[in-house]
Write a protein that holds these residues in place. Structure first.
Motif, short mmCIF file in Angstrom:
data_model
loop_
_atom_site.label_atom_id
_atom_site.label_comp_id
_atom_site.label_asym_id
_atom_site.label_seq_id
_atom_site.Cartn_x
_atom_site.Cartn_y
_atom_site.Cartn_z
N GLU A 1 0.79 -1.23 0.00
CA GLU A 1 0.00 0.00 0.00
C GLU A 1 0.82 1.28 0.00
N GLU A 2 2.10 1.23 0.44
CA GLU A 2 2.84 2.47 0.61
C GLU A 2 4.34 2.23 0.65
N THR A 3 5.08 3.31 0.47
CA THR A 3 6.53 3.30 0.67
C THR A 3 6.81 4.00 1.99
N VAL A 4 7.55 3.34 2.86
CA VAL A 4 7.82 3.88 4.19
C VAL A 4 9.29 4.28 4.27
N ILE A 5 9.53 5.54 4.63
CA ILE A 5 10.89 6.03 4.84
C ILE A 5 11.08 6.28 6.33
N GLY A 6 12.05 5.59 6.91
CA GLY A 6 12.38 5.79 8.31
C GLY A 6 13.67 6.59 8.42
N PHE A 7 13.70 7.58 9.29
CA PHE A 7 14.84 8.48 9.37
C PHE A 7 15.94 7.92 10.27
N PRO A 8 17.20 8.21 9.96
CA PRO A 8 18.32 7.71 10.76
C PRO A 8 18.46 8.46 12.08
N ASP A 9 19.23 7.85 13.00
CA ASP A 9 19.53 8.48 14.29
C ASP A 9 18.26 8.95 14.98
N SER A 10 17.27 8.10 15.00
CA SER A 10 15.95 8.53 15.48
C SER A 10 15.93 8.91 16.95
N ASP A 11 16.92 8.43 17.72
CA ASP A 11 16.90 8.72 19.15
C ASP A 11 17.78 9.90 19.54
N SER A 12 18.59 10.41 18.59
CA SER A 12 19.58 11.40 18.96
C SER A 12 19.19 12.83 18.65
N GLN A 13 18.35 13.06 17.64
CA GLN A 13 17.99 14.42 17.28
C GLN A 13 16.69 14.43 16.49
N PRO A 14 16.05 15.58 16.36
CA PRO A 14 14.79 15.66 15.61
C PRO A 14 15.03 15.39 14.13
N PRO A 15 13.99 14.98 13.41
CA PRO A 15 14.16 14.71 11.99
C PRO A 15 14.48 15.97 11.20
N GLY A 16 15.11 15.77 10.04
CA GLY A 16 15.45 16.90 9.18
C GLY A 16 14.57 16.93 7.94
N LYS A 17 15.21 17.00 6.76
CA LYS A 17 14.48 17.02 5.50
C LYS A 17 14.81 15.77 4.69
N ILE A 18 13.81 15.22 4.05
CA ILE A 18 14.00 14.07 3.17
C ILE A 18 13.70 14.51 1.74
N ALA A 19 14.50 14.04 0.80
CA ALA A 19 14.29 14.39 -0.61
C ALA A 19 14.35 13.13 -1.45
N PHE A 20 13.58 13.11 -2.52
CA PHE A 20 13.57 11.96 -3.42
C PHE A 20 13.05 12.39 -4.78
N THR A 21 13.24 11.51 -5.75
CA THR A 21 12.75 11.72 -7.11
C THR A 21 11.72 10.64 -7.43
N SER A 22 10.68 11.02 -8.14
CA SER A 22 9.66 10.06 -8.55
C SER A 22 9.13 10.46 -9.93
N SER A 23 8.27 9.63 -10.47
CA SER A 23 7.76 9.88 -11.82
C SER A 23 6.35 10.45 -11.77
N GLY A 24 6.02 11.24 -12.80
CA GLY A 24 4.71 11.87 -12.85
C GLY A 24 4.09 11.77 -14.22
N ASN A 25 3.27 12.76 -14.54
CA ASN A 25 2.53 12.80 -15.79
C ASN A 25 2.98 14.02 -16.59
N ARG A 26 2.91 13.92 -17.91
CA ARG A 26 3.43 14.99 -18.77
C ARG A 26 2.68 16.30 -18.61
N LYS A 27 1.39 16.25 -18.32
CA LYS A 27 0.60 17.48 -18.24
C LYS A 27 -0.21 17.59 -16.96
N ARG A 28 0.09 16.74 -16.00
CA ARG A 28 -0.68 16.80 -14.76
C ARG A 28 0.16 16.30 -13.59
#
Length: 213
Positions: free
Chosen positions: A76-103
Motif C-alpha cells: 500500500e505504501e513506501t515507508v521512509i524511516g529516518f536515521p539516528d531517530s533517538d539522537s535528534q529531531p528529523p530533518g528534510k528528506i528528498a527523493f525523485t519520482s515519476s509523474g505525468n506529462r501534463k498533470r
C-alpha cells in the motif's frame, strides 16, 4: 539538485522529463508515501533518496541506510524511516519520482506550506487545459519562466495541477480560429446558394401565389 533552501514545508519541482523532485520537512520519524487509486492506495516509487540533518549536513542513500535510515515498500505504501531517530529531531528528506506529462497530483503527506514549481513555459490559467487544486494558492513566474504555485497552509488531502505549454494554447487558438472561418465560409456559401435558388424560382414564376377568386 534538490531545493534544500526552500522555506516551505514541502517543495515539489516538476521536471521536463515528467519526473519530479520533492523535499519534505519531516515532522515525524516515519514518512509514508503513496498514490490513491480506486481500490485503495499504491506505494509511491522513489529514487535518489537524500537526507539533510537539521545542521545542514546532507547524506546519500548508502550513508542513509548505514546510519539507521530505511526505505521499504509494502503493498500500500513506501515507508521512509529516518536515521539516528533517538539522537535528534528529523530533518528534510528528498527523493525523485515519476509523474505525468501534463498533470501533477499527489496526496499531501504532511501539514504546512507547499510550493509546486512547473517546468518552463507551462501555465494553468486557461480553464479547458489548466487547473489548480485546492484553491487559495498564490502564483508567480520565476527568472527561468517557471510557474511557482504556493499554498501557505495546505488544508486538502490532495494537491494537484493540470498544466499546458504556452505554445499549445496558441496552436489551439489557431486551429479553433480556422474552424470558425471554415464554418463561416460554409454558412456564407449556403446562404448564397439559397438566395440564388430563390431568385431562379422567382424568375420562373414558381413563387407567385395565385389570387383567390
Amino acid at each position: 539538485s534538490y531545493a534544500w533552501n526552500s522555506t516551505h514545508d514541502v517543495d515539489i519541482t516538476v521536471q521536463e522529463n515528467t519526473q519530479f523532485r520533492m523535499v519534505i520537512n519531516a515532522t515525524d520519524r516515519e514518512l509514508r508515501l503513496f498514490r490513491r487509486s480506486i481500490g485503495g492506495t499504491n506505494p509511491l516509487s522513489v529514487s535518489a533518496v537524500r537526507y539533510q540533518y537539521p545542521n545542514g549536513t546532507i547524506i546519500n542513500g548508502s550513508t542513509f541506510q548505514s546510519r539507521g535510515g530505511e526505505v521499504r515498500q509494502t503493498r500500500e505504501e513506501t515507508v521512509i524511516g529516518f536515521p539516528d531517530s533517538d539522537s535528534q529531531p528529523p530533518g528534510k528528506i528528498a527523493f525523485t519520482s515519476s509523474g505525468n506529462r501534463k498533470r501533477f497530483s499527489l496526496p499531501t503527506y504532511v501539514d504546512g506550506s507547499y510550493q509546486l514549481t512547473l517546468p518552463p513555459n507551462r501555465r494553468v490559467e486557461f480553464p479547458i487545459f489548466g487547473s489548480v487544486s485546492p484553491g487559495g494558492s498564490q502564483k508567480r513566474i520565476d527568472e527561468q519562466n517557471r510557474l511557482e504555485i504556493t499554498w501557505e497552509s495546505m488544508d486538502a488531502e490532495t494537491a494537484s495541477a493540470r498544466f499546458y505549454l504556452q505554445r499549445d494554447l496558441y496552436i489551439f487558438g489557431g486551429v479553433l480560429g480556422g474552424i470558425i472561418l471554415v464554418g463561416l465560409g460554409g454558412l456564407y456559401r449556403y446562404r448564397q446558394r439559397i438566395h440564388r435558388l430563390r431568385k431562379e424560382r422567382q424568375e420562373m414564376g414558381l413563387d407567385i401565389e395565385a389570387d383567390d377568386e
